[in-house]
Design a protein around this motif. Sequence first.
Motif, short mmCIF file in Angstrom:
data_model
loop_
_atom_site.label_atom_id
_atom_site.label_comp_id
_atom_site.label_asym_id
_atom_site.label_seq_id
_atom_site.Cartn_x
_atom_site.Cartn_y
_atom_site.Cartn_z
N ARG A 1 0.78 -1.28 0.11
CA ARG A 1 0.16 0.20 -0.01
C ARG A 1 1.01 1.23 0.19
O ARG A 1 0.38 2.55 -0.22
N GLY A 2 2.26 1.14 -0.06
CA GLY A 2 3.05 2.35 -0.21
C GLY A 2 3.89 2.52 1.08
O GLY A 2 4.79 3.52 0.93
N LEU A 3 3.48 1.75 2.02
CA LEU A 3 4.63 2.22 3.33
C LEU A 3 6.01 1.26 3.17
O LEU A 3 6.05 0.41 2.18
N ASP A 4 6.84 1.73 4.07
CA ASP A 4 8.30 0.97 3.90
C ASP A 4 8.14 -0.39 4.66
O ASP A 4 8.04 -0.44 5.98
N TRP A 5 8.16 -1.42 3.95
CA TRP A 5 7.93 -2.75 4.52
C TRP A 5 8.94 -3.10 5.39
O TRP A 5 8.81 -3.64 6.18
N ARG A 6 10.27 -2.85 5.25
CA ARG A 6 11.22 -2.97 5.96
C ARG A 6 11.14 -2.42 7.35
O ARG A 6 11.51 -2.99 8.46
N GLU A 7 10.76 -1.29 7.35
CA GLU A 7 10.44 -0.57 8.68
C GLU A 7 9.11 -1.22 9.44
O GLU A 7 9.38 -1.37 10.61
N ILE A 8 8.22 -1.73 8.67
CA ILE A 8 7.35 -2.54 9.18
C ILE A 8 7.80 -3.78 9.78
O ILE A 8 7.35 -4.11 10.85
N LEU A 9 8.64 -4.52 9.08
CA LEU A 9 9.04 -5.74 9.59
C LEU A 9 10.07 -5.45 10.92
O LEU A 9 9.93 -6.21 11.86
N ALA A 10 10.79 -4.35 10.64
CA ALA A 10 11.78 -4.26 12.02
C ALA A 10 10.79 -3.67 13.47
O ALA A 10 11.17 -4.32 14.19
N GLU A 11 9.71 -2.86 13.08
CA GLU A 11 9.06 -2.52 14.17
C GLU A 11 8.24 -3.81 14.81
O GLU A 11 8.00 -4.13 15.90
N SER A 12 7.83 -4.72 13.80
CA SER A 12 6.93 -5.93 14.37
C SER A 12 7.79 -6.99 14.95
O SER A 12 7.54 -7.34 15.98
N GLU A 13 9.09 -7.12 14.37
CA GLU A 13 10.09 -7.91 15.06
C GLU A 13 10.43 -7.74 16.62
O GLU A 13 10.82 -8.21 17.32
N ALA A 14 10.61 -5.88 16.80
CA ALA A 14 10.94 -5.45 17.97
C ALA A 14 9.74 -5.56 18.95
O ALA A 14 10.16 -5.81 20.07
N GLU A 15 8.48 -5.81 18.38
CA GLU A 15 7.43 -5.43 19.36
C GLU A 15 6.89 -7.04 19.85
O GLU A 15 6.47 -7.20 20.93
N PHE A 16 6.52 -7.70 18.67
CA PHE A 16 5.85 -9.23 19.01
C PHE A 16 6.98 -10.26 18.95
O PHE A 16 7.91 -10.24 18.37
N PRO A 17 6.13 -11.30 19.39
CA PRO A 17 6.89 -12.89 19.39
C PRO A 17 7.32 -13.15 18.06
O PRO A 17 6.59 -12.94 17.06
N LEU A 18 8.60 -13.47 17.89
CA LEU A 18 9.23 -13.89 16.59
C LEU A 18 8.43 -15.32 16.27
O LEU A 18 8.34 -16.26 17.18
N PRO A 19 7.93 -15.42 14.97
CA PRO A 19 7.76 -16.92 14.85
C PRO A 19 8.90 -17.68 14.82
O PRO A 19 10.02 -17.33 14.51
N ASP A 20 8.58 -18.81 15.27
CA ASP A 20 9.66 -19.93 15.11
C ASP A 20 10.02 -20.44 13.78
O ASP A 20 10.98 -20.90 13.32
N LEU A 21 8.73 -20.17 12.98
CA LEU A 21 8.56 -20.66 11.70
C LEU A 21 7.39 -19.88 10.78
O LEU A 21 6.36 -19.90 11.37
#
Length: 201
Positions: free
Chosen positions: A107-127
Amino acid sequence: MNRGRLIALEGLDGCGKSTQLEPLAEALRAAGHDVVTTHEPTDGAHGRRIREMARARAALEPAEELRWFVEDRREHVAQVIAPALAAGRVVLTDRYTLSSVAYQGARGLDWREILAESEAEFPLPDLALIFEIAPDVGLARVRARGAPLEHAFEREEFLAKVARIFRALPCAYVARIDAAAPPDAVAAAVRDCVRERLALL
Protein backbone atom coordinates in the motif's frame (compact mmCIF):
# COMPACT_ATOMS: atom_id res chain seq x y z
CA MET A 1 8.06 -25.11 31.35
CA ASN A 2 9.62 -24.56 27.94
CA ARG A 3 8.27 -21.81 25.73
CA GLY A 4 5.93 -23.11 23.09
CA ARG A 5 6.38 -22.71 19.36
CA LEU A 6 4.78 -20.16 17.06
CA ILE A 7 4.09 -21.11 13.43
CA ALA A 8 2.57 -18.51 11.11
CA LEU A 9 0.92 -19.40 7.81
CA GLU A 10 1.27 -16.53 5.36
CA GLY A 11 0.63 -15.79 1.70
CA LEU A 12 -1.65 -14.22 -0.87
CA ASP A 13 -5.41 -14.47 -0.78
CA GLY A 14 -6.40 -17.86 -2.17
CA CYS A 15 -3.02 -19.47 -1.55
CA GLY A 16 -4.53 -22.25 0.59
CA LYS A 17 -2.96 -21.42 3.95
CA SER A 18 -6.33 -21.51 5.73
CA THR A 19 -7.02 -24.91 4.17
CA GLN A 20 -3.66 -26.23 5.38
CA LEU A 21 -3.91 -24.99 8.96
CA GLU A 22 -6.16 -27.73 10.32
CA PRO A 23 -4.32 -30.69 8.73
CA LEU A 24 -1.10 -29.35 10.25
CA ALA A 25 -2.81 -28.95 13.62
CA GLU A 26 -4.08 -32.53 13.43
CA ALA A 27 -0.61 -33.87 12.58
CA LEU A 28 0.93 -31.98 15.49
CA ARG A 29 -1.75 -33.21 17.90
CA ALA A 30 -1.18 -36.77 16.70
CA ALA A 31 2.50 -36.26 17.54
CA GLY A 32 1.53 -35.37 21.11
CA HIS A 33 1.58 -31.58 21.01
CA ASP A 34 -0.95 -29.23 22.62
CA VAL A 35 -2.00 -27.02 19.70
CA VAL A 36 -3.80 -23.67 19.55
CA THR A 37 -5.17 -22.49 16.19
CA THR A 38 -5.95 -18.85 15.65
CA HIS A 39 -6.10 -16.20 12.92
CA GLU A 40 -5.71 -12.56 12.01
CA PRO A 41 -7.67 -10.39 11.70
CA THR A 42 -9.16 -11.71 14.92
CA ASP A 43 -12.81 -12.06 15.84
CA GLY A 44 -12.47 -9.19 18.31
CA ALA A 45 -13.66 -5.61 17.84
CA HIS A 46 -10.51 -4.55 15.98
CA GLY A 47 -10.64 -7.58 13.69
CA ARG A 48 -14.31 -7.08 12.86
CA ARG A 49 -13.62 -3.46 11.98
CA ILE A 50 -10.78 -4.54 9.64
CA ARG A 51 -12.98 -7.04 7.81
CA GLU A 52 -15.71 -4.44 7.35
CA MET A 53 -13.12 -2.04 5.95
CA ALA A 54 -11.75 -4.72 3.58
CA ARG A 55 -15.21 -5.28 2.09
CA ALA A 56 -15.93 -1.56 1.71
CA ARG A 57 -15.20 0.56 -1.33
CA ALA A 58 -13.44 3.34 0.61
CA ALA A 59 -9.99 2.23 1.77
CA LEU A 60 -8.20 3.83 4.70
CA GLU A 61 -5.00 5.77 4.44
CA PRO A 62 -2.17 3.19 4.56
CA ALA A 63 -0.75 4.39 7.89
CA GLU A 64 -4.18 4.25 9.54
CA GLU A 65 -4.83 0.84 8.02
CA LEU A 66 -1.56 -0.45 9.49
CA ARG A 67 -2.48 1.02 12.88
CA TRP A 68 -5.72 -0.98 12.90
CA PHE A 69 -3.85 -4.21 12.17
CA VAL A 70 -1.26 -3.47 14.86
CA GLU A 71 -3.97 -2.76 17.44
CA ASP A 72 -5.67 -6.05 16.57
CA ARG A 73 -2.33 -7.89 16.82
CA ARG A 74 -1.47 -6.39 20.21
CA GLU A 75 -4.74 -7.70 21.61
CA HIS A 76 -4.25 -11.04 19.86
CA VAL A 77 -0.77 -11.51 21.27
CA ALA A 78 -1.77 -10.44 24.77
CA GLN A 79 -4.91 -12.58 24.96
CA VAL A 80 -4.04 -15.66 22.87
CA ILE A 81 -0.51 -16.03 21.57
CA ALA A 82 1.65 -15.02 24.53
CA PRO A 83 -0.31 -17.05 27.14
CA ALA A 84 -0.25 -20.13 24.90
CA LEU A 85 3.49 -19.85 24.29
CA ALA A 86 4.11 -19.36 28.01
CA ALA A 87 2.15 -22.57 28.65
CA GLY A 88 4.37 -24.50 26.23
CA ARG A 89 1.73 -24.91 23.52
CA VAL A 90 2.21 -24.87 19.74
CA VAL A 91 0.41 -21.88 18.22
CA LEU A 92 -0.66 -21.96 14.57
CA THR A 93 -1.85 -18.61 13.27
CA ASP A 94 -3.47 -17.97 9.90
CA ARG A 95 -1.70 -14.66 9.13
CA TYR A 96 0.58 -12.73 11.46
CA THR A 97 3.23 -10.00 11.19
CA LEU A 98 4.48 -10.79 7.69
CA SER A 99 1.03 -10.20 6.23
CA SER A 100 1.19 -6.63 7.52
CA VAL A 101 4.72 -6.27 6.14
CA ALA A 102 3.64 -7.43 2.67
CA TYR A 103 0.12 -6.03 2.40
CA GLN A 104 0.66 -2.64 4.00
CA GLY A 105 4.04 -2.46 2.30
CA ALA A 106 2.22 -2.92 -1.01
CA ARG A 107 0.00 0.00 0.00
CA GLY A 108 3.08 2.23 -0.16
CA LEU A 109 4.54 2.06 3.34
CA ASP A 110 8.16 1.07 3.99
CA TRP A 111 7.93 -2.70 4.39
CA ARG A 112 11.39 -2.94 5.92
CA GLU A 113 10.36 -0.49 8.63
CA ILE A 114 7.15 -2.43 9.30
CA LEU A 115 9.20 -5.63 9.57
CA ALA A 116 11.71 -4.08 12.00
CA GLU A 117 8.95 -2.64 14.19
CA SER A 118 7.00 -5.90 14.16
CA GLU A 119 10.03 -7.97 15.13
CA ALA A 120 10.85 -5.52 17.93
CA GLU A 121 7.34 -5.61 19.45
CA PHE A 122 5.83 -9.05 18.84
CA PRO A 123 6.97 -12.64 19.45
CA LEU A 124 9.00 -13.85 16.49
CA PRO A 125 7.61 -16.88 14.69
CA ASP A 126 9.69 -20.00 15.08
CA LEU A 127 8.59 -20.70 11.53
CA ALA A 128 6.67 -18.64 8.97
CA LEU A 129 5.36 -20.72 6.09
CA ILE A 130 4.81 -18.57 3.02
CA PHE A 131 2.47 -20.28 0.58
CA GLU A 132 3.56 -19.08 -2.86
CA ILE A 133 1.09 -18.84 -5.72
CA ALA A 134 0.48 -16.57 -8.72
CA PRO A 135 -1.96 -13.75 -7.89
CA ASP A 136 -4.37 -14.67 -10.70
CA VAL A 137 -4.51 -18.29 -9.53
CA GLY A 138 -5.20 -17.22 -5.95
CA LEU A 139 -7.99 -14.87 -7.02
CA ALA A 140 -9.53 -17.60 -9.18
CA ARG A 141 -9.66 -19.81 -6.09
CA VAL A 142 -11.30 -17.02 -4.08
CA ARG A 143 -13.94 -16.57 -6.79
CA ALA A 144 -14.51 -20.32 -6.94
CA ARG A 145 -15.44 -20.27 -3.24
CA GLY A 146 -18.32 -17.98 -4.14
CA ALA A 147 -17.30 -15.30 -1.65
CA PRO A 148 -17.31 -11.66 -2.73
CA LEU A 149 -13.85 -10.22 -3.30
CA GLU A 150 -12.53 -7.81 -0.68
CA HIS A 151 -12.14 -4.61 -2.64
CA ALA A 152 -9.34 -3.28 -0.42
CA PHE A 153 -6.95 -6.19 -1.01
CA GLU A 154 -8.18 -8.76 -3.55
CA ARG A 155 -7.07 -7.14 -6.80
CA GLU A 156 -4.51 -8.78 -9.08
CA GLU A 157 -2.25 -5.76 -9.55
CA PHE A 158 -2.18 -5.14 -5.82
CA LEU A 159 -1.49 -8.79 -5.00
CA ALA A 160 1.41 -8.76 -7.47
CA LYS A 161 3.03 -6.07 -5.30
CA VAL A 162 2.30 -8.12 -2.17
CA ALA A 163 3.93 -11.19 -3.76
CA ARG A 164 7.10 -9.22 -4.58
CA ILE A 165 7.48 -8.21 -0.93
CA PHE A 166 6.86 -11.76 0.31
CA ARG A 167 9.60 -12.94 -2.09
CA ALA A 168 12.01 -10.28 -0.81
CA LEU A 169 11.67 -11.09 2.90
CA PRO A 170 15.11 -11.86 4.39
CA CYS A 171 13.89 -13.51 7.62
CA ALA A 172 15.71 -16.67 8.70
CA TYR A 173 12.46 -18.08 10.08
CA VAL A 174 10.75 -18.01 6.65
CA ALA A 175 10.17 -21.19 4.62
CA ARG A 176 8.47 -21.22 1.24
CA ILE A 177 5.83 -23.71 0.13
CA ASP A 178 4.69 -24.29 -3.48
CA ALA A 179 0.98 -23.63 -3.04
CA ALA A 180 0.16 -24.42 -6.68
CA ALA A 181 0.59 -28.15 -6.02
CA PRO A 182 -2.43 -30.37 -5.16
CA PRO A 183 -3.64 -29.97 -1.54
CA ASP A 184 -2.27 -33.34 -0.39
CA ALA A 185 1.16 -32.53 -1.81
CA VAL A 186 1.09 -29.12 -0.14
CA ALA A 187 0.15 -30.73 3.20
CA ALA A 188 3.03 -33.20 2.86
CA ALA A 189 5.45 -30.36 2.09
CA VAL A 190 4.21 -28.46 5.14
CA ARG A 191 4.73 -31.48 7.40
CA ASP A 192 8.19 -32.08 5.97
CA CYS A 193 9.14 -28.45 6.56
CA VAL A 194 7.88 -28.46 10.18
CA ARG A 195 9.76 -31.71 10.75
CA GLU A 196 13.00 -30.41 9.28
CA ARG A 197 12.92 -26.91 10.75
CA LEU A 198 11.40 -27.51 14.19
CA ALA A 199 11.57 -31.29 14.78
CA LEU A 200 7.96 -31.29 15.95
CA LEU A 201 6.84 -34.17 13.73
